[in-house]
Design a protein around this motif. Sequence first.
Motif, PDB file in Angstrom:
ATOM      1  N   ASN A   1       0.925  -1.149  -0.528  1.00 25.84           N
ATOM      2  CA  ASN A   1       0.026  -0.223   0.032  1.00 25.84           C
ATOM      3  C   ASN A   1       0.647   1.469  -0.010  1.00 25.84           C
ATOM      4  OD1 ASN A   1      -2.856   1.415  -0.654  1.00 25.84           O
ATOM      5  ND2 ASN A   1      -3.280   1.580   2.304  1.00 25.84           N
ATOM      6  N   GLU A   2       2.064   1.401  -0.671  1.00 25.75           N
ATOM      7  CA  GLU A   2       3.082   1.987  -0.685  1.00 25.75           C
ATOM      8  C   GLU A   2       2.726   2.909  -2.394  1.00 25.75           C
ATOM      9  OE1 GLU A   2       6.569   1.387   2.193  1.00 25.75           O
ATOM     10  OE2 GLU A   2       6.117   0.250   0.249  1.00 25.75           O
ATOM     11  N   SER A   3       2.675   3.873  -2.066  1.00 21.89           N
ATOM     12  CA  SER A   3       3.291   5.058  -3.741  1.00 21.89           C
ATOM     13  C   SER A   3       4.890   5.722  -3.554  1.00 21.89           C
ATOM     14  CB  SER A   3       2.104   6.206  -3.300  1.00 21.89           C
ATOM     15  OG  SER A   3       2.752   7.145  -2.662  1.00 21.89           O
ATOM     16  N   ALA A   4       4.572   5.721  -4.572  1.00 22.68           N
ATOM     17  CA  ALA A   4       6.236   6.380  -4.368  1.00 22.68           C
ATOM     18  C   ALA A   4       6.833   7.617  -4.021  1.00 22.68           C
ATOM     19  CB  ALA A   4       5.930   6.802  -6.621  1.00 22.68           C
ATOM     20  N   LEU A   5       5.670   8.245  -3.633  1.00 20.88           N
ATOM     21  CA  LEU A   5       5.091   9.467  -2.750  1.00 20.88           C
ATOM     22  C   LEU A   5       5.718   8.883  -1.301  1.00 20.88           C
ATOM     23  CD1 LEU A   5       5.015  12.465  -2.403  1.00 20.88           C
ATOM     24  CD2 LEU A   5       2.684  12.362  -2.204  1.00 20.88           C
TER      25      LEU A   5
ATOM     26  N   LYS B   1       9.395   9.798   1.247  1.00 20.34           N
ATOM     27  CA  LYS B   1       8.927  10.685   2.400  1.00 20.34           C
ATOM     28  C   LYS B   1       9.483   9.693   3.582  1.00 20.34           C
ATOM     29  CE  LYS B   1       4.638  13.451   1.459  1.00 20.34           C
ATOM     30  NZ  LYS B   1       3.789  12.867   1.897  1.00 20.34           N
ATOM     31  N   LYS B   2       9.930   8.635   3.242  1.00 15.03           N
ATOM     32  CA  LYS B   2      11.063   7.507   3.729  1.00 15.03           C
ATOM     33  C   LYS B   2      12.061   7.702   4.218  1.00 15.03           C
ATOM     34  CE  LYS B   2       7.447   3.276   4.402  1.00 15.03           C
ATOM     35  NZ  LYS B   2       7.506   2.212   3.951  1.00 15.03           N
ATOM     36  N   LYS B   3      12.118   8.278   2.950  1.00 17.60           N
ATOM     37  CA  LYS B   3      13.895   8.397   2.469  1.00 17.60           C
ATOM     38  C   LYS B   3      14.095   9.645   2.808  1.00 17.60           C
ATOM     39  CE  LYS B   3      15.793   5.385  -0.277  1.00 17.60           C
ATOM     40  NZ  LYS B   3      16.613   4.682  -0.257  1.00 17.60           N
TER      41      LYS B   3
ATOM     42  N   GLU C   1      13.203  17.622  -2.909  1.00 19.66           N
ATOM     43  CA  GLU C   1      13.019  18.123  -4.497  1.00 19.66           C
ATOM     44  C   GLU C   1      12.432  16.539  -5.033  1.00 19.66           C
ATOM     45  OE1 GLU C   1      15.396  19.465  -8.154  1.00 19.66           O
ATOM     46  OE2 GLU C   1      16.783  19.291  -6.073  1.00 19.66           O
ATOM     47  N   ILE C   2      12.668  15.618  -4.663  1.00 18.64           N
ATOM     48  CA  ILE C   2      11.951  14.771  -5.019  1.00 18.64           C
ATOM     49  C   ILE C   2      10.512  14.443  -4.527  1.00 18.64           C
ATOM     50  CG2 ILE C   2      11.884  11.417  -5.461  1.00 18.64           C
ATOM     51  CD1 ILE C   2      15.033  12.075  -5.675  1.00 18.64           C
ATOM     52  N   ILE C   3       9.950  14.812  -3.222  1.00 23.59           N
ATOM     53  CA  ILE C   3       8.659  14.533  -2.504  1.00 23.59           C
ATOM     54  C   ILE C   3       7.910  16.268  -3.284  1.00 23.59           C
ATOM     55  CG2 ILE C   3       7.564  14.813  -0.734  1.00 23.59           C
ATOM     56  CD1 ILE C   3       9.962  14.130   1.053  1.00 23.59           C
ATOM     57  N   ASP C   4       8.577  17.442  -3.085  1.00 22.45           N
ATOM     58  CA  ASP C   4       7.619  18.337  -3.772  1.00 22.45           C
ATOM     59  C   ASP C   4       7.319  17.762  -5.645  1.00 22.45           C
ATOM     60  OD1 ASP C   4       8.450  19.549  -1.380  1.00 22.45           O
ATOM     61  OD2 ASP C   4       9.984  20.664  -3.139  1.00 22.45           O
ATOM     62  N   LEU C   5       8.645  17.600  -6.420  1.00 21.51           N
ATOM     63  CA  LEU C   5       7.613  17.115  -7.840  1.00 21.51           C
ATOM     64  C   LEU C   5       6.398  15.547  -7.409  1.00 21.51           C
ATOM     65  CD1 LEU C   5       8.218  16.697 -10.637  1.00 21.51           C
ATOM     66  CD2 LEU C   5      10.209  15.163 -10.595  1.00 21.51           C
ATOM     67  N   LEU C   6       6.786  14.611  -7.102  1.00 15.62           N
ATOM     68  CA  LEU C   6       6.355  13.603  -7.396  1.00 15.62           C
ATOM     69  C   LEU C   6       4.565  14.698  -6.660  1.00 15.62           C
ATOM     70  CD1 LEU C   6       7.552  10.943  -5.858  1.00 15.62           C
ATOM     71  CD2 LEU C   6       6.670  11.636  -8.289  1.00 15.62           C
ATOM     72  N   THR C   7       4.560  15.637  -5.548  1.00 21.32           N
ATOM     73  CA  THR C   7       3.348  16.269  -4.865  1.00 21.32           C
ATOM     74  C   THR C   7       2.923  17.075  -5.673  1.00 21.32           C
ATOM     75  OG1 THR C   7       5.051  16.341  -2.881  1.00 21.32           O
ATOM     76  CG2 THR C   7       2.352  17.491  -2.960  1.00 21.32           C
ATOM     77  N   LEU C   8       3.525  18.070  -6.508  1.00 22.82           N
ATOM     78  CA  LEU C   8       3.118  18.550  -6.993  1.00 22.82           C
ATOM     79  C   LEU C   8       3.012  18.217  -9.151  1.00 22.82           C
ATOM     80  CD1 LEU C   8       2.657  21.285  -9.041  1.00 22.82           C
ATOM     81  CD2 LEU C   8       5.040  21.398  -9.711  1.00 22.82           C
ATOM     82  N   SER C   9       3.196  17.133  -8.893  1.00 19.76           N
ATOM     83  CA  SER C   9       2.209  15.900  -9.977  1.00 19.76           C
ATOM     84  C   SER C   9       1.302  15.393  -9.919  1.00 19.76           C
ATOM     85  CB  SER C   9       3.532  15.404 -10.697  1.00 19.76           C
ATOM     86  OG  SER C   9       5.495  15.393 -11.040  1.00 19.76           O
ATOM     87  N   LEU C  10       1.212  15.326  -8.951  1.00 19.07           N
ATOM     88  CA  LEU C  10      -0.063  14.388  -8.196  1.00 19.07           C
ATOM     89  C   LEU C  10      -1.483  15.628  -8.549  1.00 19.07           C
ATOM     90  CD1 LEU C  10       1.077  11.690  -5.755  1.00 19.07           C
ATOM     91  CD2 LEU C  10      -0.793  11.535  -6.956  1.00 19.07           C
ATOM     92  N   HIS C  11      -0.971  16.237  -7.661  1.00 16.82           N
ATOM     93  CA  HIS C  11      -1.782  17.864  -8.009  1.00 16.82           C
ATOM     94  C   HIS C  11      -2.719  17.965  -9.551  1.00 16.82           C
ATOM     95  CE1 HIS C  11      -0.778  19.101  -3.455  1.00 16.82           C
ATOM     96  NE2 HIS C  11      -1.443  17.643  -2.885  1.00 16.82           N
TER      97      HIS C  11
END
Length: 676
Positions: free
Chosen positions: A579-583, A587-589, A598-608
């Motif tokens: 039940n883990e997404s890439a995002l 966040k675990k990292k 930067e990776i978290i922000d990219l995934l979050t922005l892309s999801l939105h």
Amino acid sequence: MASKGVVLIPSNKVRCRNLDPLRFVIKDIRHGNTEAVMKALNSSPELSGIFRARLMADRVPKGRSPLVTASQHNRIDLLHYILENYQANLEQETSTDIEGGHPVEGATPLWTASTLGHIDIVSDLIRRGANIEHTTDSRSSPLRGAAFDGHLDVVKYLIERGADIDKPNQVGQSPLTIAAAMKKEETVKYLLEKKANIHHKGHNGDTPLHVAVESGSSEITKLLVEAGAKNIPNDVGYTPAIMACCYGHQDIMNYLNSTFVLEQQELYDCYCLLVAKEVLSSDLSAALDWLLKAIEVRNAHPLISAELDKRPLEDIYDKMREPSTEAEARAILRNNMESFFLCAMYCERILGAIHPTTPFYIRISGDMALEESRHDKCMQLWLRSLQFDNAARMAYELQIIEDLLFSVRGFCSMLDAGYVPQIHQHFQWGVKEFKMAKESKISEVDVAYCLCRMLAVWFKVLEHSPENKSEERKRLDSAVETLVSLMEGKETPLLVACLHDITGAPKTNSAVTSVANAKLPLHSVVEVLIENGCPVNCEDLVGNFPLHLAVKLKEDSSLDCVKTLIEYGAHLDAVNHCNESALSLAKKKEGYRKNNQEIIDLLTLSLHRDLSLQCISAATIVKEGLSYVGVLPSFLISFVSEHDTDGLVTQESEEEGEGKLEEESSISTTDSSVNS
């Protein structure tokens, strides 16, 4: 350039349940829960019918044979219950992990019990009529299986009931040969007492004495010699004494020399091989001692010197000769590169091309040249090692993976020094090893991992060779097409390209860590694989998509790979079986790498930005527990299931089901239709 968007797949590639209806029964058999097994079968006529049919099948997938499961886990009470209440095929075959953790195909209940030393089950199965000579797909008999791990009680029982004492497997190993190889001294004693063939010839004409000296067992070597074994060459010319020295077993060589009185040429060659082992161990004092002994033998026998003087001097080894004086010996051992040149020369002359030790030393000689920044010499030596017949190296799977990784690391070092290496011949070598992997214990995934990293280095080469960039790019594109073609129907190259580490080598291995941490343009490999038809949304066996794996890459590669996958339509909110997404994985990292935010922000922005109504609807269906299999069109079932966490596999594998053994690898190609 191909359109950067959705990669559609055939509608029969639908994620759906492929759960064995007998999975809980098999689990209870594994844990010895007789009551639970009886209750389950007695309370459900339908389940009992499936159980009856399963017991009569000739062959079943891994982990689904009740009899092999009972035999593997020594559940004698459950075996009695099954055989006394149901008709069963005692010769049923399946795949199981026993010898060294490697899968054994075609294992029967008797073979399984024999190999694990479960004497009560062995005797019960034979009493009920099990075939004592039924072999696995690799022609391993129950006796050979018992001898492998030295289960002497089972070996005695099988021989007393007529088992063929010399029956070989597909590579010619008899029970005596394998017992000697595995250092099972008591089993060897018993087999010799029962007149097992001490001169039996297996692969390359190896006798039990050859494999005993290779294993380094002085005790078994003496047992075999006292029983009549001889120091005679195998089919490729190696005597047991030569084999002992090849693996550095000095005590065994001394024993064989005192027993058989080796000819002087053989003695000289033995000393030379012991020099090579000591150089490899960095014990230069011991290496000098053996080298001086070799020189003494050489100088005492003019014929040996005359033959050595006839040999041509090779440019690749800087026109070196085998030393004939103490001064020459000391001078060579003071120079690291020359020491390994000498070792490689010895191995080429004595062992030839077929033995894995020869290309091993040639390759290390190249590594030594690389340390001295002799890049041309390094490439010459590496390419020479590839020219040898490496078929015998298939038993040395870790060495092959290490060689591939060292190549990648070496190429990176050359580029950093401004030298542009030729990649294509090494890539072709890796392709050859991939094709041969099925015949050995090498993981195809590990070889493909190395090939993907080699492609990444190749992209760096393009940056350093503007004068022939067009021609080099054609070679690279051809290599990519070859890789994609090789892995068609196997593990998708895109999943392998995004793996953060190799599976088949120790994490402490310097080549493994160097390549994993190297600054490589993996995103270019990801892009070119997608352009060549690799689906951007596919899964491994635990539901990880390439995007999940890219998030786990080292910091220098992760961000660029994530960007590339998103650009090509990666499914952003797909979850794996945990039940883990890439995002959520990113966040675990947090706190472990500089650019993680930067990776978290990219995934979050892309999801939105990119999350579609389709994704929201799919997540709602899963959250509310609504039924969708058989209700929605197949491509939507596949899409919704990507938001599910039930550990699902392909409908295609359900259809192949009972007739197809499960794959060894942890990566699978379950393609998914996505429209995010």
